[in-house]
Scaffold this motif. Structure first.
Motif, PDB file in Angstrom:
ATOM      1  N   LEU A  56       0.833  -1.196   0.000  1.00  0.00           N
ATOM      2  CA  LEU A  56       0.000   0.000   0.000  1.00  0.00           C
ATOM      3  C   LEU A  56       0.869   1.247   0.000  1.00  0.00           C
ATOM      4  O   LEU A  56       0.587   2.226  -0.685  1.00  0.00           O
ATOM      5  CB  LEU A  56      -0.908   0.019   1.240  1.00  0.00           C
ATOM      6  CG  LEU A  56      -1.983  -1.063   1.345  1.00  0.00           C
ATOM      7  CD1 LEU A  56      -2.732  -0.925   2.671  1.00  0.00           C
ATOM      8  CD2 LEU A  56      -2.969  -0.977   0.182  1.00  0.00           C
ATOM      9  N   LEU A  60       0.928   4.308  -2.630  1.00  0.00           N
ATOM     10  CA  LEU A  60       0.747   5.680  -2.172  1.00  0.00           C
ATOM     11  C   LEU A  60       1.866   6.582  -2.680  1.00  0.00           C
ATOM     12  O   LEU A  60       1.637   7.713  -3.120  1.00  0.00           O
ATOM     13  CB  LEU A  60       0.697   5.698  -0.649  1.00  0.00           C
ATOM     14  CG  LEU A  60       0.099   6.935   0.000  1.00  0.00           C
ATOM     15  CD1 LEU A  60      -1.363   7.084  -0.438  1.00  0.00           C
ATOM     16  CD2 LEU A  60       0.159   6.827   1.513  1.00  0.00           C
ATOM     17  N   THR A  89      -8.058  -0.402   5.581  1.00  0.00           N
ATOM     18  CA  THR A  89      -7.036   0.639   5.793  1.00  0.00           C
ATOM     19  C   THR A  89      -7.514   2.000   5.318  1.00  0.00           C
ATOM     20  O   THR A  89      -6.795   2.988   5.451  1.00  0.00           O
ATOM     21  CB  THR A  89      -5.741   0.286   5.038  1.00  0.00           C
ATOM     22  OG1 THR A  89      -6.069   0.099   3.653  1.00  0.00           O
ATOM     23  CG2 THR A  89      -5.112  -0.975   5.577  1.00  0.00           C
ATOM     24  N   GLY A  90      -8.693   2.020   4.700  1.00  0.00           N
ATOM     25  CA  GLY A  90      -9.186   3.299   4.216  1.00  0.00           C
ATOM     26  C   GLY A  90      -8.605   3.682   2.867  1.00  0.00           C
ATOM     27  O   GLY A  90      -8.849   4.788   2.377  1.00  0.00           O
ATOM     28  N   PHE A  91      -7.843   2.783   2.237  1.00  0.00           N
ATOM     29  CA  PHE A  91      -7.230   3.118   0.954  1.00  0.00           C
ATOM     30  C   PHE A  91      -8.258   3.253  -0.186  1.00  0.00           C
ATOM     31  O   PHE A  91      -7.955   3.845  -1.204  1.00  0.00           O
ATOM     32  CB  PHE A  91      -6.154   2.085   0.586  1.00  0.00           C
ATOM     33  CG  PHE A  91      -4.787   2.518   1.032  1.00  0.00           C
ATOM     34  CD1 PHE A  91      -4.493   2.670   2.385  1.00  0.00           C
ATOM     35  CD2 PHE A  91      -3.796   2.815   0.094  1.00  0.00           C
ATOM     36  CE1 PHE A  91      -3.244   3.087   2.786  1.00  0.00           C
ATOM     37  CE2 PHE A  91      -2.550   3.236   0.505  1.00  0.00           C
ATOM     38  CZ  PHE A  91      -2.264   3.369   1.861  1.00  0.00           C
ATOM     39  N   ILE A  94      -8.509   6.750  -0.612  1.00  0.00           N
ATOM     40  CA  ILE A  94      -7.305   7.479  -1.016  1.00  0.00           C
ATOM     41  C   ILE A  94      -6.982   7.215  -2.490  1.00  0.00           C
ATOM     42  O   ILE A  94      -6.583   8.113  -3.207  1.00  0.00           O
ATOM     43  CB  ILE A  94      -6.119   7.088  -0.129  1.00  0.00           C
ATOM     44  CG1 ILE A  94      -6.425   7.405   1.342  1.00  0.00           C
ATOM     45  CG2 ILE A  94      -4.846   7.807  -0.548  1.00  0.00           C
ATOM     46  CD1 ILE A  94      -5.461   6.800   2.317  1.00  0.00           C
TER      47      ILE A  94
END
Lengths: 98, 717
Positions: A56, A60, A89-91, A94
């Motif tokens: 991840l 990012l 993870t909330g990705f 994002i």
């Protein structure tokens, strides 16, 4: 982990194997070597077994660099485990996931 | 240390002693002779003078005149002397007082300016007295006596003085004897007599401290009897002079003898040096050199012994040469023996390595079983051995043995026993038949009477039981859900002593997760400084509560406990342990390198070992391994990080256990806070990983136990 890179309308990094602590640097190295002419970069996870937090982080880092250059970045074809990882993870918020 | 007392000093002291003894004897004898000779000369002179004076009174042409004078003098004094005048010389302060006493008492005497105290008589009488005095005076000079005097002895044995040669030319204040006073008397005591042994005929009196010799003058016409003695002439002589003369000679002799003795001692010392000391010094220099060369391990050549004499020193020197040769020979032999020993040691090391190499490796893992072995030999080549091997895909043989004795013989017997057991078990279908056969073969031709104690077990992973024969070996422990207990049963006898012995085979359940712990008596019989044995209780204690520990940790734990018990004591027997776990579909991995690459190895091993698991479970497991191991390696400072990972399918799901020797840090605590912080800063890692783990895990736990951090994560299968 295998990385297949395809230039065209978009620059595609097709990953095969595991994107984890050991292999995430391979992706970053491959990305650093490529001259990005395309307006969009896609990481294709169709053949990826799984991604860990180290993976991840690599994604990012790629996105940060592309955004600075005014380019877009997408992650495609996540399997259920990868989806779960992105979610927890909330990705998903994002990164652009398709 | 005793003080050194050199030979030369001893020779010196001895020489001086002998000189003093011989010279002293010689001098004393010489002195005595000298003295005797001098005394004889003196006495001869005195005797001659006495003869002369006697001749004058009795035989010379003037004898009648002298005899007449003597008769007159005696008669005069005999008529006048008074015994009441009895003051003795010793009662007076001086002779003068004594003389004056007599002058006062005897009015018939007076002090004459030439003849001392003489008579106040008519001229004729005086002339007669003076002539006698002159005669005495002359005799004194010729005899060299001290004085010549004349007296008579009355019937009461009292000596009465008539005349003394010392009266002539002597002043009154110079007189020093009662004899100088005519008419004075002296009562002769028995103690005054002396007999001279050398001259028996001549005896005399000791008077006034001096010796006297005398002759008697008889009355004219009288007989030679005491009664007819007219007067006695005494010559007084002084022996001290004789002694002084002799001593003077003695002194001179001593001087000469002393010098010659010293010279003699010097010569003795010189010869002692030449004959002994010089050669002894040379010999001791040589033996000192030998010692030094021996110390420097350089004694390969004889040292020349430089003695040319032909006496006992030569004998000593020859024996030193012989001794040297013997030493050189001996040193040579020792060298060869040392080389031989070195070669033997090297061979022994090789033998030891061959023996250890013949044992299977100390870690074994497969789907059925986890096995660890440990062996520590007390001597280079030990008597303990162990073995394990499959008979088919679900029968595992595991055995532990101890051969009686040590060293090469025990080692050879062990190799034989090990191969026999293996081939017998592979040939026979029955365990007990195989062991009976092995026993018979070992018993034959066993001249050395060696024997093997052995526990041989066959684990059946389908039936989950162990069949075993215990041939006199320590009973192993079974660790199961029910706790720790000994694998009791028939002890049988040891292998190799009784032919045709029928061994008894037994069996015991050996379920999944059960552990078998086998050991040799070297473990329980290890002793500490107080001679206490390590014992079974300590082994049992170490085997309790090992649920969370890997088999390596169990071996480590026992070893640690053994080492701290034994302390510095020497190990006197081999220590061997085998620990076997009936695995419940379990994968144990052990890593002792701090490197991220182990993540790939772990995930690959896991995928290979659990092919039947779903892709999703495998992917989750892979992510958990990556996150957790990454965490362990990233946050642990120590470089000798050891990580054990266990995968195990349980009824609850897939258990993934991470055991490491890292710090006590619980990754599950305060996660939320960290997670949020990291989420907002977007890029930090760790927090993401843990949130992923928490999401995947059905349950997770952390504990820190015996210096190991243990993370258990169970995911849905």
């Amino acid at each position: 982990m295998e990385i297949n890179i395809m230039h065209g309308e978009q620059l595609v990094f097709a990953l095969n194997g595991r994107l984890d602590t050991v292999t995430s640097n391979e992706l970053l190295d491959a990305f650093a070597k490529e001259e990005v002419k395309e307006e969009m970069v896609i990481v294709d996870m169709k053949d990826l077994e799984y991604i860990s937090s180290a993976g991840l982080r690599a994604l990012l880092a790629m996105k940060k660099e592309l955004v600075q250059k005014g380019k877009s970045f997408e992650v495609h074809n996540l399997n259920s485990v990868c989806k779960e990882v992105f979610k927890v993870t909330g990705f998903v918020n994002i990164l652009t996931v398709k | 240390m005793k003080r050194r007392f050199p030979i030369l000093a001893k020779v010196f002291i001895l020489g001086i002693g002998v000189s003093i003894l011989t010279a002293g004897t010689a001098v004393i004898i010489s002195y005595l002779n000298q003295r005797q000779r001098s005394e004889e000369t003196l006495i001869n002179n005195i005797d001659n003078s006495l003869s002369q004076i006697e001749y004058v009174f009795t035989e010379s042409s003037d004898s009648s005149i002298y005899l007449d004078s003597l008769t007159n003098i005696r008669n005069y004094v005999e008529g006048k002397y008074d015994k009441s005048v009895d003051k003795k010389l010793e009662d007076c302060a001086s002779f003068e007082e004594f003389a004056n006493y007599y002058i006062e008492k005897y009015p018939w005497i007076y002090p004459h300016d030439r003849y001392g105290l003489v008579f106040k008589e008519e001229a004729d009488f005086k002339v007669q007295y003076y002539s006698v005095l002159n005669l005495l005076n002359y005799s004194q000079i010729s005899s060299a006596g001290r004085s010549v005097f004349l007296s008579f002895t009355d019937n009461t044995n009292t000596m009465v003085m008539l005349a003394d040669s010392r009266q002539t030319n002597i002043k009154l204040d110079h007189l020093d004897s009662f004899f100088h006073v005519p008419g004075s008397y002296y009562e002769i005591k028995d103690s005054d007599y002396f007999i001279d042994n050398q001259h028996e005929k001549h005896y005399g009196y000791i008077l006034d401290g001096y010796r006297t010799r005398f002759t008697r003058i008889y009355k004219p016409g009288g007989s030679d009897t005491d009664a007819d003695v007219l007067a006695t002439i005494y010559i007084e002589y002084d022996l001290t002079q004789v002694e002084q003369d002799s001593l003077e000679i003695l002194r001179k002799e001593l001087l000469v003898l002393g010098f010659s003795s010293l010279a003699l001692v010097g010569i003795y010392m010189l010869f002692s040096y030449l004959l002994f000391v010089r050669n002894i010094n040379k010999l001791s220099a040589v033996s000192g050199e030998i010692s030094q060369r021996l110390n420097n391990k350089n004694m390969n050549q004889a040292i020349v012994v430089p003695i040319r004499s032909n006496d006992e020193m030569k004998v000593l020197s020859d024996s030193l040469i012989e001794m040297q040769d013997a030493i050189i020979n001996y040193v040579d032999i020792i060298h060869k023996e040392a080389e031989e020993r070195e070669r033997n040691n090297a061979e022994l090391l090789v033998a030891s390595k061959i023996q250890l190499d013949s044992l299977p490796k100390n870690i074994f893992e497969d789907n059925n079983v986890s096995l660890r072995s440990y062996i520590k030999t007390a001597k280079e080549v030990g008597g303990d051995f162990y073995d394990y091997f499959y008979l088919d895909d679900h029968h595992l043989v595991t055995l532990i043995s101890d051969v009686s004795g040590k060293g090469i013989p025990a080692s050879l017997f062990m190799m034989k026993g090990k191969e026999l057991i293996k081939s017998a078990l592979q040939s026979y279908t029955s365990l007990v038949t195989a062991i009976n056969s092995v026993n018979n073969m070992l018993t034959k031709n066993n001249e050395e009477l060696l024997f093997i104690t052995s526990f041989i077990g066959i684990i059946d992973f389908k039936k989950n039981e162990i069949r075993y024969v215990n041939a006199g070996q320590e009973k192993p422990y079974i660790i199961s859900k029910d706790g720790v207990h000994k694998l009791d049963g028939e002890a049988n006898i040891v292998l190799g002593v009784e032919e045709n012995y029928q061994f008894i085979e037994e069996s015991h359940p050996f379920n999944k997760d059960d552990i078998l712990f086998m050991f040799t008596d070297g473990l329980n019989e290890s002793i500490n400084k107080e001679r206490e044995e390590f014992g079974y209780q300590r082994i049992e204690d170490n085997l309790k509560d090992i649920g969370d520990l890997s088999l390596d940790n169990v071996i480590e734990r026992i070893n640690h406990s053994l080492e701290s018990f034994v302390g510095d004591e020497d190990q006197f027997d081999d220590v061997t342990m085998i620990i076997v776990k009936n695995k419940d579909k379990e994968l144990s991995l052990h890593y002792d390198k701090k490197d991220y690459s182990i993540i790939t190895e772990i995930v690959d091993e896991f995928n290979k070992s659990f092919p039947d698991l779903s892709e999703g479970t495998k992917a989750q497991a892979g992510i958990i391994v990556d996150e957790t191991v990454n965490n362990l390696i990233s946050y642990e400072k120590r470089e000798d990080l050891v990580i054990d990972v266990v995968f195990k399918v349980t009824s609850e799901g897939l258990l993934i256990r991470f055991v490491s020797n890292g710090d006590d840090y619980d990754p599950f605590v305060n996660h939320q806070e960290k997670y949020l912080e990291e989420f907002h800063s977007e890029i930090k890692e760790g927090g993401f990983g843990l949130s992923i783990i928490k999401d995947f895990a059905k349950s997770y736990s952390y504990k820190y136990k015996e210096n190991h951090s243990i993370i258990d994560i169970i995911i849905e299968q």
